[in-house]
Design a protein around this motif. Structure first.
Motif, short mmCIF file in Angstrom:
data_model
loop_
_atom_site.label_atom_id
_atom_site.label_comp_id
_atom_site.label_asym_id
_atom_site.label_seq_id
_atom_site.Cartn_x
_atom_site.Cartn_y
_atom_site.Cartn_z
N THR A 292 0.72 -0.36 15.20
CA THR A 292 1.30 -0.78 16.48
C THR A 292 0.98 0.24 17.59
O THR A 292 0.49 -0.14 18.66
CB THR A 292 2.83 -0.98 16.34
N HIS B 110 0.91 -8.17 10.12
CA HIS B 110 0.09 -8.05 11.33
C HIS B 110 -0.37 -9.39 11.89
O HIS B 110 -0.47 -9.55 13.11
CB HIS B 110 -1.15 -7.20 11.05
N GLY C 45 0.85 -1.19 0.00
CA GLY C 45 0.00 0.00 0.00
C GLY C 45 0.88 1.24 0.00
O GLY C 45 0.83 2.04 -0.91
N VAL D 244 7.23 1.61 13.46
CA VAL D 244 8.54 1.55 12.78
C VAL D 244 8.41 1.58 11.25
O VAL D 244 9.37 1.88 10.56
CB VAL D 244 9.34 0.29 13.21
N1 MCN Z 1 6.57 -3.80 14.76
C1 MCN Z 1 7.25 -4.47 15.75
N2 MCN Z 1 7.70 -3.78 16.85
C2 MCN Z 1 7.53 -2.44 16.96
C3 MCN Z 1 6.88 -1.73 15.91
C4 MCN Z 1 6.38 -2.45 14.84
O1 MCN Z 1 7.45 -5.68 15.64
N3 MCN Z 1 7.95 -1.78 18.02
C5 MCN Z 1 5.97 -4.52 13.62
C6 MCN Z 1 4.45 -4.40 13.67
O2 MCN Z 1 3.84 -5.25 14.54
C7 MCN Z 1 4.07 -4.59 12.22
C8 MCN Z 1 5.23 -3.91 11.51
O3 MCN Z 1 6.34 -3.91 12.41
O4 MCN Z 1 4.00 -5.95 11.91
C9 MCN Z 1 4.90 -2.45 11.11
O5 MCN Z 1 4.27 -1.85 12.19
P1 MCN Z 1 3.94 -0.29 12.33
O6 MCN Z 1 5.18 0.48 12.41
O7 MCN Z 1 2.95 -0.17 13.41
O8 MCN Z 1 3.28 0.13 10.94
P2 MCN Z 1 1.86 -0.31 10.35
O9 MCN Z 1 1.63 -1.72 10.61
O10 MCN Z 1 0.84 0.68 10.72
O11 MCN Z 1 2.16 -0.19 8.81
C10 MCN Z 1 2.10 1.04 8.12
C11 MCN Z 1 3.44 1.44 7.58
C12 MCN Z 1 3.21 2.46 6.55
S1 MCN Z 1 2.33 3.84 6.98
C13 MCN Z 1 3.63 2.29 5.26
S2 MCN Z 1 3.37 3.56 4.18
C14 MCN Z 1 4.25 1.06 4.86
C15 MCN Z 1 4.90 0.34 5.98
O12 MCN Z 1 4.10 0.28 7.04
N4 MCN Z 1 3.65 0.32 3.91
C16 MCN Z 1 4.09 -0.99 3.74
N5 MCN Z 1 5.53 -0.81 5.66
C17 MCN Z 1 5.07 -1.56 4.62
N6 MCN Z 1 5.51 -2.82 4.43
C18 MCN Z 1 4.97 -3.56 3.43
N7 MCN Z 1 5.43 -4.82 3.24
N8 MCN Z 1 3.99 -3.09 2.61
C19 MCN Z 1 3.54 -1.83 2.74
O13 MCN Z 1 2.57 -1.38 1.96
#
Ligand code: MCN
Ligand code: CUM
Length: 808
Positions: free
Chosen positions: A572, A531, A269, A760
């Motif tokens: 997260t 997720h 995305g 992250v």
């Molecule tokens: N995570 C973790 N420990 C943390 C923080 C995060 O293990 N302290 C893990 C989370 O549980 C999750 C992943 O890392 O599995 C990403 O978490 P997070 O930072 O919360 O981000 P989101 O899940 O909300 O994802 C959105 C973010 C955004 S905004 C974009 S743009 C983007 C990104 O993620 N798009 C992606 N990474 C991507 N990765 C893939 N493969 N595809 C996309 O479209």
């Protein structure tokens, strides 16, 4: 009762927090068994596609659909005239503007949707599109926002009154017909005064070019209106399925319970799939009109040319400091090119996103930011691409300003950062532009990074290289790119973050099954972030059932609790917090059940990994699995059967992950070719859920950062033609261009998040772009370079070298 399994083994069995658990979703992805929107095939399904404008600015004199309707297989051709009686020829954008669904009298950008051809299959639709005759009258084109603000050409006639005066916009008064908003943060006069009286002031203008996330899967949807039960089902590449459901309900008038929005697997995305597109509206209308399911899927050119772009920020900065390098003030003005419609996906109160985090990681006492949004003849969209609402621009800006200031001070840029970092004991820290940073330890991270790469050694090597170059012994320069970023993710407190009035909380609902396994559903939706793997890990640690026994489900609005979706690395910080809180509710009830079973008072049992034990008598316990069975099957006085919980979490603040990146690059002065010798990335995202997934996120984000910094661009000519509408011209890095990344971390938990985790996903992009760019700029610093604009492709680098006289 003797327990043969050690406590550590019990912890390992859960595969909970901190475990590099393998991605459960990969079983289907690696076997080609994912289920994407285009995999959906329904009986009698039709295909819709757009006739698009070849012109960037033109009046539409006539649309003749007669010939198209004669094409075999074509069933309908929709134009604005057909949508107008339904009030659907325009739609609201997430930014409070409105956008044409189909061209209403004129077009404002190349590729704009003009007519929607509905046919039995994609091929017939293509033939039908060819046969639609559109008569255009070309108008003068504006692709430069500065020119737009001076021109008498009114791009958006719907935004001026009968005297041609601009009407108020969604964000207040507008000072020119092509002006969208002015947004300010901080203190103007005090900042200007500090800068006017400062001994040292560095100034720079920089352009963060327009680019595009270019996910592997383009945007698309399938709309299916069941006229028998009145229910509309909409499958699509939605990063925010519940928000889409509410918006569809509001604009279509269908009751929300009659709309089911499903995001199946999403092939990336990166922000491209947050907004609402004309394709969604047209597919829904076409399904209602024909009574059949209708699919719309962008091709690659549609995707690159017309769906949400990113950046396009012209930033002008001034930074002041004492001769010792202590920063005293920061001033930033942005001219933001939003294209033909303001379709940015920012929280409503932030028309320039979180650009007001542009003081970065530094303790800057006075600051001021103003952003002017401008209409041009380019595609709408904005704030997409791993950006956390314009933090990419903000971090690029400040990390360039720091370098420019270091040049002015003739100071080492690593040292300049160090002396200005917000100190550990200053957190929670309120920045000059208003944000309250939750936690940080920048000095520790910076020192660790510099040590890891032997920074002093690198500088010595670079000095030698410059000497060798000057002596004619080499034609290669060496750049050391530094960047230290603070992210702002997890939108966000409902009190200040909403999109179109929808509060940005998030949710998790858990059902524990009698045999001790579970399903949890969330308001977010993975697009590749894993997720299903990581949220099960949070729960495993919270409730003591193995992650392997927990199904995570997202993306179906009929089953998942309401949530605002996945972007801005909010999953997260917000849904992850909801997951932990729902888990704690489960645990609270389970504790009462365990106490009953153990025949002690509730307060006399405590939770330990996967069980409740009687305090002081660890041999007396009930496992969570046993409690789950009892919850359903044993009559317990005063306690309802079942073990379920739901949490809607409104975070008290955002989270502020940070990181220290260093890039070592060799540059061939004669060809402009760059070679990344080393890339070191230290990320601090608070408590780490899954280190392997974090590393994957960092690798992906850095690669996208490399793309943007070194070549990727949506470029326009002055006629408004998109010059980079195919992957022949739009740079997507492959394994060939990508270096080996070294990842590292520190852990500074978020004090307000239930498990201390920060986001992250966007960090590596946010910190990566300035790091790559700074490496290029740094290589030329010894020869008088202060700043050159991205993308640093070979040709531009060659020109920089040439301009500095290095080819003489
Ligand atoms: N995570 C973790 N420990 C943390 C923080 C995060 O293990 N302290 C893990 C989370 O549980 C999750 C992943 O890392 O599995 C990403 O978490 P997070 O930072 O919360 O981000 P989101 O899940 O909300 O994802 C959105 C973010 C955004 S905004 C974009 S743009 C983007 C990104 O993620 N798009 C992606 N990474 C991507 N990765 C893939 N493969 N595809 C996309 O479209
Ligand atoms: Cu700004 S790209 Mo992400 O937020 O989906």
């Amino acid at each position: 009762m003797k327990d043969e399994v050690t406590r550590d083994e019990r912890i390992d069995n859960l595969k909970g927090m901190g475990c590099s658990r393998k991605r459960v979703e990969d079983a289907r992805f690696t076997q080609g068994k994912g289920n994407y929107v285009d995999d959906i095939k329904l009986d009698g399904m039709l295909f819709g596609d757009f006739v698009r404008s070849p012109y960037a600015h033109a009046r539409i004199k006539n649309i003749d659909t007669a010939a198209a309707l004669e094409v075999p297989g074509v069933l309908a051709v929709l134009t604005a005239a057909d949508l107008e009686p339904l009030g659907l020829h325009w739609m609201p954008t997430l930014a409070g503007d409105k956008q044409m669904v189909l061209a209403d009298g004129k077009v404002l950008f190349q590729g704009q949707e003009v007519a929607f051809v509905v046919a039995e299959d994609r091929y017939a639709a293509a033939d039908g599109m060819e046969a639609v005759e559109v008569e255009y009258e070309e108008l003068s084109v504006i692709v430069d926002p500065f020119e737009a603000l001076k021109s008498d050409v009114v791009l958006r006639e719907d935004t001026v009154d009968e005297n041609g005066k601009p009407t108020d916009g969604a964000h207040g008064p507008r000072n020119h017909p092509n002006h969208i908003f002015t947004w300010e943060a901080g203190d103007k006069d005090p900042t200007e005064e500090v800068i006017a009286n400062a001994e040292i002031v560095a100034e720079e203008e920089m352009y963060y070019h327009r680019t595009h996330p270019c996910p592997l899967e383009t945007c698309g949807c399938v709309a299916s209106m069941d006229k028998v039960n009145g229910k509309l089902t909409l499958w699509g590449t939605f990063q925010a399925p519940h928000a889409i459901r509410t918006i569809v309900s509001l604009i279509s008038g269908l009751e929300e319970h009659n709309i089911r929005v499903i995001s199946p697997d999403i092939g990336g995305g990166f922000g491209n799939k947050v907004g609402a597109y004309p394709g969604y509206v047209c597919s829904v209308v076409a399904s209602i009109v024909t009574g059949k399911p209708v699919k719309w899927i962008e091709d690659r050119m549609d995707n690159l040319m017309t769906t949400a772009f990113a950046r396009d920020y012209w930033m002008k900065g001034k930074i002041s400091a004492t001769p010792e390098g202590k920063i005293t003030g920061l001033h930033c003005h942005v001219t933001a090119d939003h294209g033909g419609f303001d379709a940015c996906a920012d929280p409503t109160k932030f028309p320039a996103g979180f650009m007001n985090i542009c003081t970065g990681s530094y303790d800057i006492p006075t600051a001021y930011l103003a952003v002017d949004g401008v209409y041009t003849n380019k595609a709408p969209g904005g704030v997409s691409y791993r950006c956390s609402f314009r933090v990419t621009e903000a971090v690029y800006f400040i990390e360039r300003m720091i370098e420019v200031l270091a040049i002015k001070l003739d100071m080492d840029a690593a040292e300049l950062r160090r002396i200005n970092f917000i100190k550990k004991e200053q957190f929670p820290y309120t920045a000059a532009l208003g944000w309250e940073y939750d936690s940080g330890d920048y000095h520790t991270a910076w020192d660790k990074a510099l040590k890891a790469v032997d920074y002093d050694g690198l500088r010595a090597e670079q000095a030698q290289r410059v000497a060798d170059f000057k002596a004619g012994k080499t034609r290669k320069l060496m750049g050391i790119g530094l960047s230290f970023f603070t992210e702002i993710v997890g939108a966000g407190p409902v009190k200040n973050c909403d999109i179109l009035g929808l509060g940005m909380f998030d949710s998790c609902e858990i059902r524990i099954h009698p045999t001790g396994s579970a399903i949890a559903r969330l308001g977010t939706i993975s697009q590749g972030q894993g997720h299903a793997t990581t949220f099960a890990q949070i729960l495993a640690s919270e409730i003591g059932l193995p992650a392997d026994s927990i199904t995570i489900e997202e993306g179906d609005t009929d089953t998942a609790p309401y949530g605002l979706g996945t972007y801005g690395s909010r999953s997260t910080p917000v849904a992850g917090a909801a997951t932990a809180m729902a888990g704690r509710k489960i645990r609270a009830k389970a504790q009462m059940i365990a106490a009953y079973l153990l025949e002690v008072h509730d307060n006399d049992v405590e939770f330990d990994v996967d069980r409740f034990v009687v305090k002081g008598a660890p041999e007396r316990f009930k496992t969570m699995k046993e409690v789950a069975f009892a919850a359903y099957n044993q009559a317990i006085p005063g306690i309802e059967p079942g073990l379920e919980a739901v949490s809607y979490y409104d975070p008290p603040n955002m989270t502020y992950p940070f990181g220290a990146y260093i890039c070592v690059m060799d540059i061939d002065v004669d060809t402009g070719v760059t070679d990344i010798r080393r890339f070191y990335a230290l990320d601090d995202c608070g408590t780490r859920i899954n280190p392997m997934i974090i590393e994957g996120q960092v690798h992906g984000g850095l690669t996208e950062a490399l793309a943007v910094a070194l070549g990727q661009e949506i470029a326009y000519d002055n006629m408004g033609n998109v010059k980079t509408g195919t992957l022949m011209d739009f740079f997507l890095p492959t394994a060939w261009e990508v270096p080996n990344y070294e990842t590292d971390y520190t852990v500074t938990p978020s004090p307000h998040h239930p498990i201390g985790a920060k986001g992250v996903g966007e960090s590596p992009h946010v910190g990566g772009v300035p790091c790559f760019s700074n490496a290029v700029q740094d290589a030329f610093r010894p020869f008088g370079n202060t700043h050159t604009n991205m993308p640093h492709d070979h040709w531009r680098i060659w020109k920089t070298a040439n301009g500095l006289g290095l080819h003489d």
